[in-house]
Motif scaffolding. Structure first.
Motif, PDB file in Angstrom:
ATOM      1  N   THR A 273       0.821  -1.226   0.000  1.00 50.26           N
ATOM      2  CA  THR A 273       0.000   0.000   0.000  1.00 50.26           C
ATOM      3  C   THR A 273       0.851   1.271   0.000  1.00 50.26           C
ATOM      4  OG1 THR A 273      -0.108  -0.069   2.424  1.00 50.26           O
ATOM      5  CG2 THR A 273      -1.906  -1.141   1.207  1.00 50.26           C
ATOM      6  N   SER A 274       2.133   1.132  -0.288  1.00 50.94           N
ATOM      7  CA  SER A 274       3.032   2.291  -0.162  1.00 50.94           C
ATOM      8  C   SER A 274       2.628   3.423  -1.112  1.00 50.94           C
ATOM      9  CB  SER A 274       4.477   1.864  -0.414  1.00 50.94           C
ATOM     10  OG  SER A 274       4.621   1.279  -1.698  1.00 50.94           O
ATOM     11  N   TYR A 277      -0.183   5.384   0.330  1.00 55.05           N
ATOM     12  CA  TYR A 277       0.258   6.246   1.426  1.00 55.05           C
ATOM     13  C   TYR A 277       1.115   7.408   0.933  1.00 55.05           C
ATOM     14  CZ  TYR A 277      -1.403   3.578   5.461  1.00 55.05           C
ATOM     15  OH  TYR A 277      -2.193   2.992   6.419  1.00 55.05           O
ATOM     16  N   ASN A 281      -3.382  11.402   2.311  1.00 54.11           N
ATOM     17  CA  ASN A 281      -4.206  10.519   3.136  1.00 54.11           C
ATOM     18  C   ASN A 281      -4.192  11.029   4.568  1.00 54.11           C
ATOM     19  OD1 ASN A 281      -2.251   8.654   4.935  1.00 54.11           O
ATOM     20  ND2 ASN A 281      -1.270   9.083   2.958  1.00 54.11           N
ATOM     21  N   ASP A 283      -4.178   8.780   7.007  1.00 59.72           N
ATOM     22  CA  ASP A 283      -4.074   7.393   7.439  1.00 59.72           C
ATOM     23  C   ASP A 283      -5.343   6.686   6.969  1.00 59.72           C
ATOM     24  OD1 ASP A 283      -2.933   5.132   8.443  1.00 59.72           O
ATOM     25  OD2 ASP A 283      -2.970   5.737  10.538  1.00 59.72           O
ATOM     26  N   ALA A 306       1.044  11.433   5.070  1.00 61.86           N
ATOM     27  CA  ALA A 306       2.059  10.655   4.357  1.00 61.86           C
ATOM     28  C   ALA A 306       3.427  10.686   5.045  1.00 61.86           C
ATOM     29  CB  ALA A 306       2.178  11.152   2.918  1.00 61.86           C
ATOM     30  N   HIS A 309       3.463   8.703   8.242  1.00 65.97           N
ATOM     31  CA  HIS A 309       3.412   7.260   7.975  1.00 65.97           C
ATOM     32  C   HIS A 309       4.800   6.718   7.639  1.00 65.97           C
ATOM     33  CE1 HIS A 309       2.100   3.398   6.341  1.00 65.97           C
ATOM     34  NE2 HIS A 309       2.868   3.651   5.288  1.00 65.97           N
TER      35      HIS A 309
END
Length: 752
Positions: A273-274, A277, A281, A283, A306, A309
């Motif tokens: 899912t990189s 992200y 987003n 999260d 981002a 994360h």
């Protein structure tokens, strides 16, 4: 596109639409300058719509146009003009919220495929049947539903030829869509008009739970839930984001395209899912879909997550580490932006060139040659050209005539009049016929749909006023506590009793209550999910009430099926005469509350159907939003980590929050109801009595025990006496204002 799924992407501007198409979207939803629920997006003009549709179809992608706002009476003529143009385009469907617009489309534009917007907040079987009767071919389900609830409705939809559409990626709203009025009340920017100013994302005074953004949810992502969505029978996987930039749209759509293809071709799901992200987003959470409504769905920062994360992914321990992550993130986003520019630069939505040559020779028909990218088409007049010394085909007039051939798809590139002899005549009506033939040719050889002229609704003699001359409008009151049943003894007052949203667990008690008090009128809430909707249908069957009021169209449909008189409540957002007529003609509805979002000028043109009643709520606590989440996690704190059925049934709590923009709101949870946010001041509008004398058959006073800042100087029976005296002209409005304070009528002043 796989047979099982459609990947539906957002298109807030031209570049985002191109990005979605090239990234592999099966369909794109986008709006024009007006009538769509993303007023802050750049949107399209009608001039480039046909080019967008053509480009999409070249890539096996559909275009759905959003007309997903409530419509004011004054806007209907402009809306009809737009629909008259849309019906002759290759648009693949329109997305609709307004009940009146559904009716107009069903009656006058049956060739347009119609989809039900998320703003209709569809979450039960009855709503699906209601929308199917209005010709909706698909329904966007409420974002708050879990996968089992979705599966049940998807399978029900398949049985009734209605497809289900589910949001799988993008922003979560804290409130149920279509029922959020916080922005409307605060500054007149209604979410039902695409103008939400997102007060839920704002900073508030730090709460007791230590949160600065107590209404801010993480973003939605069902990226790991492909198998569950497939098993549920969901057709359209919808990405939110019409105010996002093209690099966001490209990245998200490309990631989902790869996920769908991997699952459909190999039965395997991707786990990286990189890229999701990397672009904007807050999260991610899939908790609504999982049915796990927990406190971790909130995030105390509405901005891009981002960098945070990836700082966590790379276990950054110093500011230099964080700066390195931010630099890498910036470079990656820049590369994506350049990639989008590269892959979309040759995508053209400009009008197609049209070359026209005229051949005019005495004694022969007038010939018109049309040359497009698809080849040459020849047309000619029925009669022959004749010499004339008066009405002749001159170059200037002919050029003007030819330039009128241009339409939404074609622009005149070259006009060749070298073979146009002078001094020739042909009847003007034959030129008109040729122009009509050209229009058909340029419309893909499909006959053009004739424009619709919609007559304005006319008030008939027996409905010119809301009640007979000399008769006062009736008074209604809404209660939710059995301790208020004493109000049944009030003269000339009808009492509504609000049923709980957790109706399934309370059904026996509610049935007994209404059987013991048959003069009570049931008031159904806007949210009735799953077993609670089934309980509502069972309630109608067991109690057989003579009349109900409902804020849920699914209950309205059930009442219609059972022959029960029903009134559309204020949360059904009724704002125009076409909605009123639709409710009566399609569903035997006997009356409706007019939305409290519209002002004096916007109410004035409303026309009621024959034998139809209009109502208005003149006093009530103002519901700003209703949420399936727990609003106490982030405010005063809550020991429970998640919101469940027990919370819905038993929790009874109140708190308040203060925006840094100096707006205070009441957080309230009643037993059997979802969490709700209320204005600190109740609504009191006595001007409407004077402004629209004779229009309304009745006025409602909402006396539910919602703990707002408004105080009553009288007990409820005495207060109702004062309202009755007001309707009879025996007490001045100023006296009632003194009995109820503080209050507001900001919505009536601002309107939509």
């Amino acid at each position: 596109m796989s047979d099982q799924f459609e990947l539906l992407a957002p298109g807030g501007d031209l570049e985002s639409i191109k990005a979605a198409i090239i990234a592999g979207a099966d369909a794109v939803y986008c709006g024009l300058d007006n009538f769509n629920a993303r007023n802050r997006a750049t949107n399209l003009t009608f001039e480039n719509l046909s080019g967008v549709v053509r480009l999409a179809h070249q890539h096996q992608c559909k275009i759905f146009l959003t007309l997903n706002v409530i419509i004011l009476e004054s806007e209907v003529p402009a809306l009809i003009r737009l629909l008259n143009k849309l019906v002759n385009t290759d648009i693949d469907g329109v997305i609709v919220q307004d009940i009146g617009l559904f009716s107009i489309l069903k009656t006058h534009f049956p060739t347009l495929d119609v989809h039900a917007s998320t703003q209709l907040n569809t979450h039960n079987e009855g709503q699906i049947l209601f929308l199917k009767q209005l010709t909706a071919s698909r329904v966007n389900l409420s974002r708050e539903l879990n996968i089992q609830e979705i599966k049940h409705l998807a399978q029900f939809g398949h049985q009734h030829d209605v497809l289900m559409e589910v949001f799988v990626h993008g922003s979560y709203c804290i409130g149920f869509s279509g029922l959020c009025y916080i922005s409307s009340v605060r500054n007149g920017s209604s979410g039902n008009r695409g103008r939400c100013s997102q007060p839920c994302r704002e900073q508030y005074q730090t709460t007791d739970a230590g949160k600065d953004y107590p209404l801010n949810l993480k973003d939605n992502s069902a990226y790991s839930d492909m198998a569950a969505l497939a098993d549920a029978g969901v057709y359209s996987l919808k990405v939110e984001g019409r105010i996002k930039k093209s690099h966001y749209v490209y990245t998200v759509v490309d990631s989902w395209r790869k996920q769908i293809d991997s699952y459909c071709s190999k039965g395997e799901m991707l786990t990286d899912t990189s890229r999701l992200y990397t672009v904007f987003n807050r999260d991610f959470s899939n908790a609504f879909l999982k049915g796990d409504i927990n406190k971790n769905m909130f995030i105390d920062n509405p901005r891009d997550h981002a960098a945070t994360h990836f700082s966590n992914v790379y276990s950054c321990t110093s500011m230099d580490d964080v700066k390195a992550v931010k630099k890498k993130l910036y470079d990656t986003k820049t590369d994506i932006i350049h990639e989008v520019e590269r892959v979309t630069k040759d995508l053209c939505v400009e009008k197609l060139p049209l070359d026209v040559k005229l051949i005019a020779v005495e004694g022969q028909p007038l010939k018109v040659e049309l040359r497009t990218l698809h080849g040459l088409v020849e047309l000619q007049s029925e009669s022959n050209l004749v010499a004339s010394g008066k009405y002749t085909l001159d170059s200037e007039g002919v050029a003007k005539w030819v330039n009128s051939f241009a339409n939404a798809d074609y622009q005149i590139n070259e006009i060749d009049l070298s073979a146009l002899a002078s001094g020739l005549y042909i009847p003007y009506k034959e030129q008109t016929v040729i122009k009509e033939q050209v229009a058909v040719v340029l419309n893909g050889n499909k006959p053009l749909v004739a424009p619709v002229e919609l007559d304005k609704p006319q008030q008939s003699a027996n409905t010119a006023s809301g009640h007979e001359v000399g008769q006062q409008p009736h008074l209604y009151t809404l209660i939710s506590s059995q301790s208020d049943l004493l109000l049944l003894d009030q003269p000339n007052t009808t009492v509504y009793f609000q049923l709980p949203e957790a109706l399934a667990s309370d059904l026996p008690r509610m049935v007994a209550l209404f059987k013991d008090n048959d003069q009570l009128v049931p008031w159904f809430p806007a949210i009735l999910i799953g077993e609670n909707y089934e309980a509502a249908v069972s309630f109608l069957e067991q109690v057989k009430p003579s009349r109900i009021v409902t804020n849920n169209s699914g209950v309205g449909y059930a009442a219609y099926q059972q022959g029960v008189d029903w009134v559309a409540g204020p949360q059904m957002n009724i704002n125009n005469s076409y909605s009123l007529a639709c409710l009566k003609e399609e569903f035997n509805c006997v009356g409706a509350f007019v939305s409290n979002e519209i002002n004096k000028k916007q109410i004035k043109p409303l026309v009621k159907p024959d034998n139809f009643e209009l109502y208005y709520s003149i006093y009530h606590p103002i519901t700003l939003l209703t949420s399936r989440q727990c609003l106490f996690h982030q405010t005063v704190g809550c020991k429970k980590k998640r919101f469940d059925d027990k919370c819905l049934r038993k929790c009874d709590k109140s708190a308040s929050i203060l925006s840094l923009k100096h707006a205070s709101y009441v957080v309230d949870k009643q037993r059997g109801a979802h969490n709700a946010l209320y204005s600190q001041e109740n609504y009191l509008n006595l001007d409407v009595l004077r402004d629209h004398s004779g229009l309304f058959d009745g006025y409602m006073v909402d006396l539910r025990d919602i703990k707002t800042h408004t105080q009553m100087a009288l007990e409820k029976p005495e207060l109702l006496d004062a309202f009755r005296e007001l309707l009879n002209g025996d007490v001045a409005p100023t006296a009632l204002h003194a009995m109820l304070a503080p209050t507001t009528m900001a919505q009536y002043k601002k309107g939509l």
